[in-house]
Design a protein around this motif. Structure first.
Motif, PDB file in Angstrom:
ATOM      1  N   ILE A 155       0.837  -1.202   0.000  1.00  0.00           N
ATOM      2  CA  ILE A 155       0.000   0.000   0.000  1.00  0.00           C
ATOM      3  C   ILE A 155       0.871   1.251   0.000  1.00  0.00           C
ATOM      4  N   GLN A 156       1.933   1.244   0.777  1.00  0.00           N
ATOM      5  CA  GLN A 156       2.816   2.409   0.864  1.00  0.00           C
ATOM      6  C   GLN A 156       3.499   2.702  -0.470  1.00  0.00           C
ATOM      7  N   SER A 157       3.567   1.711  -1.349  1.00  0.00           N
ATOM      8  CA  SER A 157       4.164   1.919  -2.670  1.00  0.00           C
ATOM      9  C   SER A 157       3.194   2.586  -3.642  1.00  0.00           C
ATOM     10  N   GLY A 158       1.969   2.870  -3.178  1.00  0.00           N
ATOM     11  CA  GLY A 158       1.008   3.585  -4.009  1.00  0.00           C
ATOM     12  C   GLY A 158      -0.071   2.714  -4.616  1.00  0.00           C
ATOM     13  N   LYS A 159      -0.223   1.500  -4.110  1.00  0.00           N
ATOM     14  CA  LYS A 159      -1.195   0.579  -4.688  1.00  0.00           C
ATOM     15  C   LYS A 159      -2.484   0.551  -3.865  1.00  0.00           C
ATOM     16  N   GLY A 160      -3.394  -0.396  -4.198  1.00  0.00           N
ATOM     17  CA  GLY A 160      -4.742  -0.300  -3.670  1.00  0.00           C
ATOM     18  C   GLY A 160      -5.244  -1.531  -2.943  1.00  0.00           C
ATOM     19  N   PHE A 161      -6.320  -1.307  -2.166  1.00  0.00           N
ATOM     20  CA  PHE A 161      -7.002  -2.359  -1.400  1.00  0.00           C
ATOM     21  C   PHE A 161      -8.499  -2.222  -1.590  1.00  0.00           C
ATOM     22  N   VAL A 162      -9.180  -3.363  -1.735  1.00  0.00           N
ATOM     23  CA  VAL A 162     -10.639  -3.414  -1.766  1.00  0.00           C
ATOM     24  C   VAL A 162     -11.100  -4.414  -0.725  1.00  0.00           C
ATOM     25  N   GLY A 163     -12.017  -3.988   0.138  1.00  0.00           N
ATOM     26  CA  GLY A 163     -12.610  -4.878   1.124  1.00  0.00           C
ATOM     27  C   GLY A 163     -14.091  -5.046   0.848  1.00  0.00           C
ATOM     28  N   ILE A 164     -14.550  -6.295   0.842  1.00  0.00           N
ATOM     29  CA  ILE A 164     -15.955  -6.583   0.580  1.00  0.00           C
ATOM     30  C   ILE A 164     -16.546  -7.330   1.770  1.00  0.00           C
ATOM     31  N   HIS A 165     -17.642  -6.800   2.291  1.00  0.00           N
ATOM     32  CA  HIS A 165     -18.426  -7.359   3.388  1.00  0.00           C
ATOM     33  C   HIS A 165     -17.536  -7.703   4.591  1.00  0.00           C
ATOM     34  N   SER A 166     -17.269  -8.988   4.859  1.00  0.00           N
ATOM     35  CA  SER A 166     -16.589  -9.331   6.111  1.00  0.00           C
ATOM     36  C   SER A 166     -15.083  -9.089   6.089  1.00  0.00           C
ATOM     37  N   ALA A 167     -14.588  -8.366   5.098  1.00  0.00           N
ATOM     38  CA  ALA A 167     -13.212  -7.863   5.203  1.00  0.00           C
ATOM     39  C   ALA A 167     -13.077  -6.990   6.443  1.00  0.00           C
ATOM     40  N   SER A 168     -14.188  -6.419   6.924  1.00  0.00           N
ATOM     41  CA  SER A 168     -14.161  -5.618   8.154  1.00  0.00           C
ATOM     42  C   SER A 168     -14.300  -6.487   9.397  1.00  0.00           C
ATOM     43  N   ASP A 169     -14.415  -7.801   9.218  1.00  0.00           N
ATOM     44  CA  ASP A 169     -14.454  -8.770  10.320  1.00  0.00           C
ATOM     45  C   ASP A 169     -13.167  -9.586  10.313  1.00  0.00           C
ATOM     46  N   THR A 170     -12.074  -8.923   9.955  1.00  0.00           N
ATOM     47  CA  THR A 170     -10.789  -9.573   9.721  1.00  0.00           C
ATOM     48  C   THR A 170      -9.679  -8.785  10.412  1.00  0.00           C
ATOM     49  N   GLU A 171      -8.742  -9.487  11.046  1.00  0.00           N
ATOM     50  CA  GLU A 171      -7.503  -8.884  11.563  1.00  0.00           C
ATOM     51  C   GLU A 171      -7.751  -7.709  12.520  1.00  0.00           C
ATOM     52  N   TYR A 172      -8.573  -7.934  13.536  1.00  0.00           N
ATOM     53  CA  TYR A 172      -8.869  -6.869  14.507  1.00  0.00           C
ATOM     54  C   TYR A 172      -7.625  -6.416  15.276  1.00  0.00           C
ATOM     55  N   GLU A 173      -6.670  -7.306  15.470  1.00  0.00           N
ATOM     56  CA  GLU A 173      -5.486  -6.978  16.266  1.00  0.00           C
ATOM     57  C   GLU A 173      -4.393  -6.290  15.447  1.00  0.00           C
ATOM     58  N   TRP A 174      -4.570  -6.213  14.160  1.00  0.00           N
ATOM     59  CA  TRP A 174      -3.607  -5.553  13.262  1.00  0.00           C
ATOM     60  C   TRP A 174      -4.100  -4.114  13.084  1.00  0.00           C
ATOM     61  N   GLU A 175      -3.558  -3.205  13.883  1.00  0.00           N
ATOM     62  CA  GLU A 175      -4.078  -1.838  13.934  1.00  0.00           C
ATOM     63  C   GLU A 175      -3.991  -1.145  12.572  1.00  0.00           C
ATOM     64  N   TRP A 176      -2.910  -1.343  11.863  1.00  0.00           N
ATOM     65  CA  TRP A 176      -2.756  -0.714  10.551  1.00  0.00           C
ATOM     66  C   TRP A 176      -3.869  -1.161   9.615  1.00  0.00           C
ATOM     67  N   TYR A 177      -4.223  -2.425   9.658  1.00  0.00           N
ATOM     68  CA  TYR A 177      -5.291  -2.940   8.790  1.00  0.00           C
ATOM     69  C   TYR A 177      -6.631  -2.309   9.141  1.00  0.00           C
ATOM     70  N   THR A 178      -6.916  -2.150  10.421  1.00  0.00           N
ATOM     71  CA  THR A 178      -8.191  -1.525  10.806  1.00  0.00           C
ATOM     72  C   THR A 178      -8.271  -0.101  10.281  1.00  0.00           C
ATOM     73  N   GLN A 179      -7.136   0.582  10.216  1.00  0.00           N
ATOM     74  CA  GLN A 179      -7.105   1.930   9.654  1.00  0.00           C
ATOM     75  C   GLN A 179      -7.273   1.889   8.142  1.00  0.00           C
ATOM     76  N   LEU A 180      -6.685   0.881   7.507  1.00  0.00           N
ATOM     77  CA  LEU A 180      -6.825   0.711   6.060  1.00  0.00           C
ATOM     78  C   LEU A 180      -8.295   0.507   5.691  1.00  0.00           C
ATOM     79  N   VAL A 181      -8.989  -0.366   6.404  1.00  0.00           N
ATOM     80  CA  VAL A 181     -10.407  -0.612   6.133  1.00  0.00           C
ATOM     81  C   VAL A 181     -11.230   0.621   6.495  1.00  0.00           C
ATOM     82  N   GLY A 182     -10.946   1.222   7.632  1.00  0.00           N
ATOM     83  CA  GLY A 182     -11.615   2.464   8.029  1.00  0.00           C
ATOM     84  C   GLY A 182     -12.541   2.318   9.205  1.00  0.00           C
ATOM     85  N   ARG A 183     -13.357   1.271   9.218  1.00  0.00           N
ATOM     86  CA  ARG A 183     -14.233   0.950  10.346  1.00  0.00           C
ATOM     87  C   ARG A 183     -14.350  -0.567  10.416  1.00  0.00           C
TER      88      ARG A 183
END
Length: 253
Positions: free
Chosen positions: A102-130
């Motif tokens: 992501i830091q290299s300028g690329k992208g991420f798409v989360g669909i549905h339960s992507a927000s029910d993934t990796e709760y302990e990975w703080e950077w990921y929670t910020q990437l998803v947003g909520r």
């Protein structure tokens, strides 16, 4: 002679695959590993995204194994799509590779339960947003498009009735979230208690799709897509395609 023929066939198919990948607009890694609830809609979602790739000329590689999550493995892709992933799916080294991607300028798409993934990975929670908290039973509700100039939402009506599993989210994990779609809680029963936590709704503002720029790259998320039937709806698929296009290329805004 037979060995030479088999070698020729193998080389032909290899070169053909390279040509297809190189002729596309971009390459997408589609990831569906689960460490918790496994959505029955995953296969339908994979088929739908593959069809989007064929229609819009981008290459889709579907993976449930995590070996691709290295700097070298991810270098072949422009966007990572987490489709109905759940739980703790990547180790620390793999997580670090995603961060650098992501830091290299690329992208991420989360669909549905992507927000029910990796709760302990703080950077990921910020990437998803909520992050997901709980949900009531599947119901039909009215959704409203707040920003239809985002790719994939140009043909969406201002409001629409849609049947899905309406996630209730926790607080914002990142600044600058741009909200695309909300659901009207007056149009369905927000309450339920199924053991994960008592659903009580989010109030007047209940977002279900958003995007933002994050840590040098781009992130798009939609909470819709729980049911297999969702992935046969043309407007919903345009919504997903628009998110993939923007996350992979930055085009559309």
């Amino acid at each position: 002679m037979k060995k030479l023929l088999l070698l020729f066939i193998a080389i032909t198919f290899t070169l053909s695959g390279v040509a297809v990948a190189q002729s596309g607009q971009f390459n997408a890694l589609l990831f569906t590993k689960t460490d918790g609830w496994h959505h029955e809609s995953i296969n339908e979602g994979v088929d739908a995204i593959r069809e989007l790739g064929e229609r819009h000329m981008f290459h889709v590689n579907w993976q449930e194994m995590t070996g691709v999550f290295t700097d070298e493995g991810l270098s072949n892709y422009d966007v990572i799509i987490f489709l109905n992933t759940t739980g703790d799916v990547l180790n620390e080294d793999q997580q670090a590779a995603v961060e650098r991607f992501i830091q290299s300028g690329k992208g991420f798409v989360g669909i549905h339960s992507a927000s029910d993934t990796e709760y302990e990975w703080e950077w990921y929670t910020q990437l998803v947003g909520r992050m997901f908290k709980t949900h009531p039973k599947i119901e039909t509700a009215e959704i409203t498009v707040r920003e239809n100039n985002f790719p994939g939402l140009e043909r969406y009506p201002k409001s629409r009735w849609w049947t899905d599993e309406w996630y209730e989210f926790g607080e914002e994990k990142a600044d600058g979230l741009n909200y695309l779609i909300t659901v009207d809680e007056d149009t369905y029963d927000v309450t339920d208690d199924w053991g994960q936590g008592r659903a009580k709704g989010m109030g007047d503002f209940h977002p279900v799709a958003w995007y933002h720029e994050f840590d040098g790259g781009r992130s798009f998320y939609t909470a819709m897509g729980h049911m297999p039937e969702n992935y046969r709806d043309d407007l919903f698929l345009e919504h997903i395609w628009g998110g993939i296009l923007w996350a992979a290329t930055g085009k559309g805004l």
